[in-house]
Design a protein around this motif. Structure first.
Motif, PDB file in Angstrom:
ATOM      1  N   ALA B  81       0.840  -1.197   0.000  1.00  0.00           N
ATOM      2  CA  ALA B  81       0.000   0.000   0.000  1.00  0.00           C
ATOM      3  C   ALA B  81       0.878   1.250   0.000  1.00  0.00           C
ATOM      4  O   ALA B  81       0.644   2.194  -0.775  1.00  0.00           O
ATOM      5  N   GLU B  82       1.891   1.253   0.852  1.00  0.00           N
ATOM      6  CA  GLU B  82       2.815   2.401   0.917  1.00  0.00           C
ATOM      7  C   GLU B  82       3.566   2.553  -0.402  1.00  0.00           C
ATOM      8  O   GLU B  82       3.731   3.656  -0.917  1.00  0.00           O
ATOM      9  N   ARG B  83       4.038   1.427  -0.912  1.00  0.00           N
ATOM     10  CA  ARG B  83       4.828   1.473  -2.157  1.00  0.00           C
ATOM     11  C   ARG B  83       4.000   2.046  -3.299  1.00  0.00           C
ATOM     12  O   ARG B  83       4.466   2.917  -4.042  1.00  0.00           O
ATOM     13  N   CYS B  84       2.774   1.569  -3.423  1.00  0.00           N
ATOM     14  CA  CYS B  84       1.937   2.044  -4.540  1.00  0.00           C
ATOM     15  C   CYS B  84       1.544   3.516  -4.357  1.00  0.00           C
ATOM     16  O   CYS B  84       1.573   4.291  -5.322  1.00  0.00           O
ATOM     17  N   ALA B  85       1.172   3.872  -3.153  1.00  0.00           N
ATOM     18  CA  ALA B  85       0.775   5.266  -2.913  1.00  0.00           C
ATOM     19  C   ALA B  85       1.965   6.190  -3.164  1.00  0.00           C
ATOM     20  O   ALA B  85       1.817   7.264  -3.771  1.00  0.00           O
ATOM     21  N   ASP B  86       3.119   5.767  -2.709  1.00  0.00           N
ATOM     22  CA  ASP B  86       4.316   6.586  -2.899  1.00  0.00           C
ATOM     23  C   ASP B  86       4.681   6.687  -4.380  1.00  0.00           C
ATOM     24  O   ASP B  86       5.186   7.709  -4.850  1.00  0.00           O
ATOM     25  N   LEU B 111      -5.096  -1.722   6.420  1.00  0.00           N
ATOM     26  CA  LEU B 111      -4.733  -1.171   5.099  1.00  0.00           C
ATOM     27  C   LEU B 111      -5.364   0.205   4.906  1.00  0.00           C
ATOM     28  O   LEU B 111      -4.722   1.133   4.404  1.00  0.00           O
ATOM     29  N   CYS B 112      -6.606   0.320   5.318  1.00  0.00           N
ATOM     30  CA  CYS B 112      -7.299   1.608   5.167  1.00  0.00           C
ATOM     31  C   CYS B 112      -6.629   2.686   6.020  1.00  0.00           C
ATOM     32  O   CYS B 112      -6.547   3.856   5.617  1.00  0.00           O
ATOM     33  N   GLU B 113      -6.131   2.298   7.198  1.00  0.00           N
ATOM     34  CA  GLU B 113      -5.416   3.261   8.047  1.00  0.00           C
ATOM     35  C   GLU B 113      -4.184   3.794   7.326  1.00  0.00           C
ATOM     36  O   GLU B 113      -3.878   4.984   7.371  1.00  0.00           O
ATOM     37  N   PHE B 142     -12.612   7.312   7.459  1.00  0.00           N
ATOM     38  CA  PHE B 142     -11.202   7.485   7.103  1.00  0.00           C
ATOM     39  C   PHE B 142     -10.983   8.757   6.281  1.00  0.00           C
ATOM     40  O   PHE B 142      -9.868   9.248   6.185  1.00  0.00           O
ATOM     41  N   GLY B 143     -12.035   9.236   5.663  1.00  0.00           N
ATOM     42  CA  GLY B 143     -11.934  10.509   4.963  1.00  0.00           C
ATOM     43  C   GLY B 143     -11.684  10.411   3.473  1.00  0.00           C
ATOM     44  O   GLY B 143     -11.966  11.352   2.732  1.00  0.00           O
ATOM     45  N   PHE B 144     -11.153   9.296   3.010  1.00  0.00           N
ATOM     46  CA  PHE B 144     -10.891   9.194   1.564  1.00  0.00           C
ATOM     47  C   PHE B 144     -12.187   8.910   0.812  1.00  0.00           C
ATOM     48  O   PHE B 144     -13.143   8.376   1.385  1.00  0.00           O
ATOM     49  N   PRO B 145     -12.240   9.281  -0.474  1.00  0.00           N
ATOM     50  CA  PRO B 145     -13.427   8.922  -1.258  1.00  0.00           C
ATOM     51  C   PRO B 145     -13.566   7.403  -1.372  1.00  0.00           C
ATOM     52  O   PRO B 145     -12.573   6.696  -1.592  1.00  0.00           O
ATOM     53  N   VAL B 146     -14.781   6.926  -1.209  1.00  0.00           N
ATOM     54  CA  VAL B 146     -15.072   5.499  -1.312  1.00  0.00           C
ATOM     55  C   VAL B 146     -16.087   5.313  -2.440  1.00  0.00           C
ATOM     56  O   VAL B 146     -17.133   5.967  -2.443  1.00  0.00           O
ATOM     57  N   VAL B 147     -15.773   4.429  -3.374  1.00  0.00           N
ATOM     58  CA  VAL B 147     -16.667   4.191  -4.506  1.00  0.00           C
ATOM     59  C   VAL B 147     -17.212   2.770  -4.423  1.00  0.00           C
ATOM     60  O   VAL B 147     -16.434   1.805  -4.422  1.00  0.00           O
ATOM     61  N   ALA B 148     -18.525   2.652  -4.347  1.00  0.00           N
ATOM     62  CA  ALA B 148     -19.176   1.338  -4.354  1.00  0.00           C
ATOM     63  C   ALA B 148     -19.424   0.931  -5.803  1.00  0.00           C
ATOM     64  O   ALA B 148     -20.092   1.646  -6.551  1.00  0.00           O
ATOM     65  N   MET B 149     -18.876  -0.213  -6.174  1.00  0.00           N
ATOM     66  CA  MET B 149     -18.951  -0.687  -7.556  1.00  0.00           C
ATOM     67  C   MET B 149     -20.103  -1.678  -7.733  1.00  0.00           C
ATOM     68  O   MET B 149     -20.406  -2.467  -6.836  1.00  0.00           O
TER      69      MET B 149
END
Lengths: 259, 240
Positions: B81-86, B111-113, B142-149
């Motif tokens: 998660a860190e690697r991809c976000a970075d 992971l969400c944290e 958590f504050g991030f946008p969440v998209v329900a698919m």
């Protein structure tokens, strides 16, 4: 392009569709999608009460020539189903029969379904059968061989088993496919065109449970030729319903257009 | 949006899953950007899948790279998660339904944290009835946008209610199925709540686009659904 929709419903659903008169909703869809005739079964009959649903739809459709009906029958209630067919099939706006194995809780290979088919075939030449797997499709092919005078539309074309449904349509003269489905899997129309040809495919939308534009999108994505579109959207269904082919709007076969 | 399903029936085995086909579909239907993840990442191994996605997006900037992580693997998930976000991934797609894990499990919440520390969005299935309510309760804080698919006609009522409650909850449109529901969704939860998805190349693109195109909503609302919301909330870092 004008269309005949062979798979639609009259009534209300549990899904969030804002309230409106069901007939008004269907007529609005017909106008927007150029649907000349829409053949419906009753949602009330499918979900709760066969007799009340057929009666309600018959009354609602009486002033609207554009809206045609399937008599819904249920293999749990053979005598009552026969009575429903006897009551409604003589009417001009009832053109066939609808069976839904899952909602009636009677599998296609159940002996009660065979009994019902015998009664249906004795009274009608058109059946829309909810068909969402290959096993049901094979059972329908067996019935279609047993009753060659009964044209059977495989509603939903076997869902993810659409290739198998197309193979059965190719080898069985009185089997037809309609592709309405909540899963618009790409390529299934093109494969069916290769396997059984446009002559065995009809347009059904599942309105207004599903949006006709959603189903139309499957055919648009398949890049139909004008000839294929004319057959699928209208002429094949016209043949099944005894409606004259729309010759004025029929495209000429490729090769003759540029004459 | 691009996705696939894990249990591939006969008809989806016939789907052309190639990158070339995806680009062809984008060209054919005038798609400017497509959020894209690797089938390899979902079905087999997410680290190499994410690398594959990143490489494709570098070669074709119209593709918005979407990372995927399966928390069942445990080891290396937080690091990935860190690697991809970075690296620059701004969207993470999860598959609790097809990979058979629960959104309330601690490995996923951890992971969400981690992701909450980055300007990213999270996508996951609307799932069965009740799941979107849990998504709102568990993830929207958590504050991030969440998209329900993939909300369907059987679950979209819940989408409307959750979207009306949480500003950072969005619903993807590909499986909503009825125009009246799209119209009602806009009325109840606002035009910023819907994000267009096509499920290409698995599904026919015109089925999804037709649903939005014929909806009786304002052109401004249609524009938000067809790209404005995704551009602002998924790609642009705008706060919902």
């Amino acid at each position: 392009m004008k269309k005949i929709d062979v798979h639609a419903h009259y009534g209300v659903w549990t899904s969030p569709i804002p309230s409106a008169n069901p007939v008004d909703r269907l007529l609005r869809l017909c106008e927007r999608e150029q649907i000349e005739y829409m053949v419906c079964s009753s949602a009330l009959a499918l979900l709760y009460d066969m007799q009340a649903g057929n009666a309600e739809m018959a009354e609602a459709f009486q002033p609207h020539e554009q809206l045609l009906g399937y008599v819904y029958v249920n293999a749990n209630f053979l005598d009552e189903s026969v009575a429903e067919m006897e009551a409604y099939l003589p009417l001009d706006d009832f053109v066939g029969i609808k069976i839904h194995p899952r909602l009636s809780g009677v599998a296609c290979d159940d002996p009660r379904m065979a009994d019902l088919f015998a009664e249906v075939a004795a009274r009608s030449s058109l059946l829309l059968m909810h068909t969402v797997d290959r096993y049901a499709a094979h059972q329908m092919a067996e019935f279609s061989r047993q009753y060659p005078g009964l044209n059977i539309i495989l509603g939903h074309s076997g869902h993810t088993d659409a290739n198998e449904a197309a193979r059965l349509a190719a080898e069985t003269p009185n089997i037809y496919l309609d592709f309405c489905c909540e899963w618009p899997g790409s390529g299934k129309v093109e494969r069916a065109l290769q396997i059984c040809g446009a002559e065995k495919i009809v347009f059904g939308s599942d309105a207004d449970l599903l949006e006709p534009a959603f189903t139309r999108g499957m055919f648009e994505g398949a890049d139909l030729t004008p000839q294929q579109a004319q057959l699928i959207y209208r002429d094949n269904a016209a043949g099944l319903l005894g409606i004259p082919t729309d010759t004025a709007n029929s495209p000429q076969p490729q090769g003759t257009q540029q004459g | 949006m691009v996705r696939s399903i894990a249990q591939l029936p006969e008809t989806t085995q016939d789907v052309d899953w190639s990158l070339e086909n995806l680009l062809r579909i984008m060209d054919k239907y005038g798609v400017d950007r497509a959020c894209t993840y690797s089938l390899r990442g979902k079905l087999y191994e997410f680290i190499s899948g994410n690398d594959e996605t990143w490489a494709a997006a570098e070669e074709h900037p119209r593709l918005v790279p979407v990372a995927t992580i399966d928390p069942q693997r445990h080891f290396g998930c937080l690091e990935e998660a860190e690697r991809c976000a970075d690296r620059g991934f701004r969207i993470f797609r999860f598959f609790p339904d097809e990979q058979a894990w629960d959104i309330g499990c601690l490995p996923f919440l951890r992971l969400c944290e981690v992701l909450a520390g980055w300007p990213v969005a999270v996508m996951l299935p609307a799932g069965p009835w009740g799941q979107q309510t849990r998504i709102g309760e568990l993830l929207c804080s958590f504050g991030f946008p969440v998209v329900a698919m993939d909300a369907t006609f059987t679950t979209v009522a819940e989408s409307i209610a959750v979207a009306a409650r949480y500003d950072n909850f969005f619903c993807e449109t590909s499986m909503i199925h009825t125009v009246e529901t799209v119209e009602g969704f806009v009325t109840e939860a606002g035009p910023d709540s819907l994000i267009f998805g096509s499920n290409s190349p698995e599904s026919y693109f015109p089925s999804a686009s037709g649903l939005v195109n014929v909806a009786r909503v304002t052109e401004a609302a249609r524009s938000r659904i067809m790209g404005g919301n995704a551009a602002d909330y998924l790609l642009g870092g705008a706060s919902p």
